[in-house]
Design an enzyme around this catalytic site. Structure first.
Site, short mmCIF file in Angstrom:
data_model
loop_
_atom_site.label_atom_id
_atom_site.label_comp_id
_atom_site.label_asym_id
_atom_site.label_seq_id
_atom_site.Cartn_x
_atom_site.Cartn_y
_atom_site.Cartn_z
N ALA A 1 29.09 56.63 6.32
CA ALA A 1 28.62 56.27 4.98
C ALA A 1 27.19 55.72 5.07
O ALA A 1 26.76 55.25 6.12
CB ALA A 1 29.54 55.22 4.39
N GLY B 1 32.74 57.63 8.10
CA GLY B 1 32.87 58.72 7.14
C GLY B 1 32.59 60.08 7.78
O GLY B 1 33.12 61.10 7.33
N GLU C 1 35.76 61.06 9.25
CA GLU C 1 36.70 61.35 8.16
C GLU C 1 36.41 62.73 7.56
O GLU C 1 37.34 63.48 7.23
CB GLU C 1 36.61 60.27 7.09
N GLU D 1 34.57 51.26 10.97
CA GLU D 1 34.48 50.51 9.71
C GLU D 1 34.89 49.05 9.86
O GLU D 1 34.33 48.16 9.21
CB GLU D 1 35.36 51.16 8.62
#
Ligand code: NAI
Length: 719
Positions: A61, A100, A103, A123
Site C-alpha cells: 500500500a 498489499g 495480497e 502490516e
C-alpha cells in the site's frame, strides 16, 4: 500507473509503474483495473501476467495515503476481480512482494518468483493487519501455523522459503517476466477453479483451539501491549473457523479497530522517523546530501572487551578487514575465541561462510597504521582515552578517521589530542554491539561533515540505524536516561519498591523496568562514573547533607548498594537477588526491602503510598523534559532522532512511537502541567522543571510533532 502491452501473441502484460517500489497508489490501482478490463476484453489475449517496473513487483500500500480520504478503486474488489477473471493471471514477482503487493499476488492464479525475491505481510509492523484478504487467503494457501508466523511477525521470506511454504508456484534464476509469460501461455485455457485461493477450505489442525490459544499467549508476551499482533491472530482464527466472506468481514472489523487505535499512527510515524534520521544535518548547516562519505575498507578496533568484540564482529560480518587490538594478553586470547565463536554462530544462522579471515589480532597499536577508520573501545577513562588518541594520531596514515565508542565522554577533548580534530567523531554502539541496531554518531565542534558522513555510511553498511547527534554529556540516549533513573531512585526513597516501579514500566511496554536493566548492565558502571565525577561521596568540606549534591537532591542508594558489592546480575545481588552470579532470574530481595526501610528511617523519610500514575509520570515526563532540552540545545535535529534512539537503543515500546511522539499523544499541555506539579512538590530536582521549548510549544497551541522543527528553529534564532 500501469502499462499494458501484448507479448508473445496471446499474453497481456500489465506492468505496475510507480517509483520506487510500485506501491499501490490510487493511480496504480486504477491502472490495474483498467488494464485488466482491457486484457479480458481482447479476444486474442488468452492469459495475463502482472509484473512491476525496474525489477520490483510491488512494495504494498502507499503509506502516504493512510489517514486520507481514499480515492481511486479500492484494493479488495480489485483483487477479487483478478481472482474471478476468466483468463489465468500470473504474478511475476521480482524484488519484493510485500503487504498489499503479496495480497495482489495471492489474488492471482499463479505466482512465479525470482530466486532473489522476498515476500511477506509486514502490516503488523505498522500497527495493522493484511486487510486486503491477506489474512484470509494466506492461511488457506499455506495452513494456519505458517500463516500465523508470517502475519504476526511480519517477517519477510526468501523465494526459496516461499516455494517451500507453497506461497509461490515456481522460482527462477532467469528473467522472471519471460518465464511467467511462457508459463501463462502454457496454462491458458486450463480450469481456474482450483486456483482461486478464496474458495479453498482452510487447512486447520484438529487441536485448533489449543493452537490459537498458544499463539495468542505467545504474541501477547512478545507484543508488550501492541494490539496489532493480537488482531492478526484473531483474523487468522476467522480464516480457520468462518466461511471466506464472513472472514473478510471480520478482517475489516479488526482493521477498523486498529486504524482508530492510535498505535497504528505511532508505528507509521516511526516508520517515517527511521527514514528521517538518515537525512541528518548539523547546526553548521552541513547536511547529508552535500557531505560525501569516504570509503572504508579496512578498520581497527582498540580494546577487545564487551563492546570491542561486538564491534569487531559487526565490521567483519559486513566484509571489512579489521585489525583488532588488545593490550592485555589474556583478554586478547579470550577475545579471539569469543569473536571467532560469534562469527561462526552468525554465519551458521545466515548460511554463509564465517568471516574469520577478515580479523587480524594484535597486542600493540602499530598494525593500525594503514586502516581507514579506527573505533576506540577501551575503558571509560578520559585519561586513558586521551593517551590512546595521541598514539593513534601519531601512528595512523593521514586521513584516517578516529572514532570513540565512549558512552558519554566529551568527544572534543579526544579530538584535541590529535593532529586532525576534524577527523574525530563518536561512534556510540549499544551492547551487544553486533546485535543492537542503534548507533549514535556524535559530532564535536570540530568534526567535519565528511567524518560524520563516513561514520553514518559505515553504520548503514554494518546494518545499524545511525542517528547523528551533537556532543554533550551522555549524548542523547544516556543524557535522557539520567533524570529517568534519578526519579526511579527518588521514588524508592519515598516509599516505592524496585518491583513496583519495574512492573509499572513493563506494563507501559518497556522490555525491562529500570531496576532490572540496571542489574543487567551492572550497577558498578554508573558508580565508577559518579566516583570519577566526585558525586558518589558527599563533599565533606561543604557540610551538605548526604542526599544533596551541588545544591540538588541526590539519592546515594545506588552508591550504597555498590559499596556492599551488589553490582547486579554479575554478583548475584543488586536491586533484586539471583540464584547465583550471572543468573538472569530476578527475585524480590527481603534484604533490599529492610535496607530501604532503614535508609528511610535514617534520613527521616516517611514511606507513602505511590501509585501507578506517579511512577509513570515522574519517570517518563522527566525523561521527555530532557528530550525537549536536547532539542532546545540543538543536540538532536528533531524529535524523530530522539524517538529512533529510544526505540532502538532503550527498548521504548515502538507502538508508542518514542518518547517525543508519546508526549505529543498525551498532550504537551498535560506533560507541562504534570511537570509543574511535580516540580512544585520537589523544587530541589531541576530535571522536573519544565524547559523553555516545552513551554514555548504549549504557548504556541501545541502544534503537531511534524511542526516542532519550525518552533525549534525560532527558539534557536532567538538565542
Ligand atoms: P571492557 O572493560 O569490557 O573492555 C575494555 C577493554 O579495553 C579491556 O579488554 C582492556 O584490556 C582494553 N584496553 C584498555 N586499555 C587499552 C589500550 N590502551 N589498548 C587496547 N586495549 C585496551 O569495556 P566495555 O564495556 O567494552 O566498554 C568500552 C567502551 O565502550 C567504554 O568507553 C564504554 O563506556 C563504552 N560503552 C560500553 C557499553 C556497555 O554496555 N558495556 C555500551 C556503550 C558504550
Amino acid at each position: 500507473m500501469a502499462q499494458y502491452t501484448r507479448v508473445s501473441g496471446s499474453v497481456g502484460l500489465i506492468t505496475l509503474q510507480s517509483p520506487r517500489v510500485n506501491a499501490l497508489s490510487a493511480a496504480v490501482r486504477q491502472g490495474i483495473v483498467d488494464m485488466m478490463q482491457r486484457a479480458l476484453s481482447e479476444p486474442e489475449v488468452k492469459s495475463v501476467v502482472i509484473c512491476g517496473q525496474n525489477g520490483i513487483f510491488c512494495g504494498g500500500a502507499d503509506i502516504k495515503e493512510f489517514g486520507k480520504n481514499m480515492s481511486g478503486p479500492p484494493l479488495i474488489p480489485m483483487i477479487h476481480a483478478i481472482e474471478a477473471a476468466s483468463k489465468p493471471v500470473v504474478a511475476a514477482i521480482e524484488g519484493i512482494a510485500l503487504g498489499g503487493g503479496l495480497e495482489l499476488a495471492l489474488g492471482c492464479h499463479y505466482r512465479i518468483a525470482h530466486a532473489k525475491a522476498r515476500v511477506g505481510l509486514p502490516e503488523v509492523t505498522l500497527g495493522l493487519l493484511p486487510a486486503a484478504g491477506g489474512s484470509q487467503r494466506l492461511p488457506r494457501l499455506i495452513g494456519v501455523p505458517a500463516a500465523l508466523d508470517l502475519i504476526t511477525t511480519g517477517r519477510h521470506v526468501t523465494a526459496a522459503e516461499a516455494l517451500k511454504l507453497g506461497i509461490v508456484d515456481q522460482v527462477t534464476d532467469h528473467n522472471t517476466v519471460n518465464v511467467a509469460v511462457k508459463f501463462a501461455k502454457r496454462v491458458a485455457g486450463q480450469s481456474l477453479d482450483p486456483r482461486r485461493i478464496s474458495t479453498y477450505p482452510c487447512p486447520c489442525p484438529s487441536d485448533a483451539d489449543a493452537l490459537f490459544e498458544k499463539a495468542m499467549q505467545k504474541v501477547r508476551r512478545a507484543a508488550r501491549g501492541a494490539i496489532a499482533p493480537v488482531a492478526c491472530v484473531q483474523a487468522v482464527r476467522a480464516a480457520a473457523t468462518l466461511p471466506y466472506n464472513q472472514g473478510m468481514e471480520r478482517e475489516k472489523e479488526l482493521m477498523a479497530t486498529l486504524f482508530t487505535s492510535g498505535q497504528a499512527r505511532a508505528l507509521q510515524y516511526f516508520f517515517f522517523a527511521q527514514r528521517a534520521v538518515g537525512k541528518w544535518s548539523m547546526p553548521s548547516g552541513a547536511r547529508w546530501e552535500t557531505s560525501k562519505p569516504r570509503p572504508v575498507h579496512k578498520a581497527a578496533v582498540i580494546g577487545l572487551g564487551t563492546m570491542g568484540r561486538g564491534i569487531t564482529v559487526a565490521l567483519a560480518q559486513a566484509g571489512l578487514s579489521v585489525v583488532a587490538v588488545e593490550t592485555q594478553e589474556k583478554q586478547l586470547m579470550e577475545a579471539k575465541q569469543a569473536i571467532s565463536g560469534m562469527l561462526e554462530r552468525g554465519a551458521k544462522r545466515s548460511g554463509v561462510a564465517p568471516a574469520l579471515d577478515k580479523v587480524s589480532y594484535s597486542h600493540n597499536i602499530q598494525p593500525v597504521a594503514d586502516v581507514d577508520l579506527v573505533i576506540e573501545a577501551v575503558f571509560e577513562d578520559m585519561a586513558l582515552k586521551k593517551k590512546v588518541f595521541q598514539q593513534l594520531s601519531a601512528v595512523c596514515k593521514p586521513g584516517t578517521f578516529l572514532c570513540s565508542n565512549t558512552s558519554g565522554l566529551d568527544i572534543d577533548h579526544l579530538a584535541c589530542q590529535t593532529r586532525n580534530p576534524e577527523l574525530v567523531v563518536g561512534m556510540h554502539f549499544f551492547a551487544p554491539a553486533h546485535v543492537m541496531k542503534l548507533l549514535e554518531v556524535v559530532y564535536g565542534p570540530k568534526s567535519s561533515p565528511h567524518a560524520v558522513a563516513t561514520a553514518m555510511q559505515l553504520g548503514k553498511k554494518i546494518g545499524k540505524v545511525s542517528v547523528a547527534v551533537g556532543n554533550c554529556r551522555g549524548f542523547v540516549g544516556n543524557r535522557m536516561l539520567k533524570p529517568y533513573l534519578e526519579q526511579a531512585l527518588f521514588l524508592l526513597e519515598e516509599g516505592a519498591t524496585p518491583e513496583f516501579v519495574d512492573q509499572v514500566l513493563e506494563e507501559f511496554g518497556f522490555a525491562m523496568g529500570v531496576f532490572r536493566v540496571s542489574d543487567l548492565s551492572g550497577l558498578d558502571v554508573g558508580w565508577r562514573v559518579r566516583m570519577a565525577d566526585g558525586l558518589a561521596q558527599p563533599d565533606p568540606t561543604t557540610g551538605q547533607p548526604v542526599r544533596v549534591r551541588q545544591g540538588r537532591r541526590y539519592s546515594p542508594l545506588g552508591d550504597l548498594l555498590c559499596e556492599q558489592g551488589r553490582f547486579g546480575q554479575k554478583t548475584g545481588r543488586g536491586w533484586y537477588q539471583y540464584d547465583k552470579p550471572g543468573s538472569q532470574v530476578a527475585k524480590p530481595d527481603p534484604w533490599l526491602h529492610s535496607f530501604l526501610d532503614e535508609y528511610r528511617t535514617r534520613h527521616g523519610l516517611v514511606a507513602r503510598r505511590i501509585d501507578h500514575q506517579e511512577v509513570l509520570e515522574r519517570c517518563l515526563y522527566s525523561l521527555i523534559n530532557e528530550g525537549f532540552r536536547i532539542l532546545e540545545d540543538g543536540i538532536a535535529a528533531g524529535p524523530e532522532d530522539i524517538d529512533v534512539i529510544y526505540v532502538f537503543g532503550y527498548s521504548w515500546p515502538r507502538h508508542r512511537g518514542g518518547p517525543m511522539f508519546y508526549a505529543a499523544t498525551v498532550g504537551l499541555n498535560k506533560v507541562l502541567e504534570r511537570l509543574e506539579h511535580y516540580h512544585q512538590a520537589h523544587p530541589d530536582v531541576p530535571s522536573l522543571q519544565p524547559c523553555r521549548l516545552l513551554r514555548k510549544l504549549v504557548a504556541g497551541g501545541s502544534p503537531p510533532i511534524h511542526k516542532w522543527r519550525e518552533v525549534i528553529k525560532k527558539v534557536h534564532s532567538q538565542l
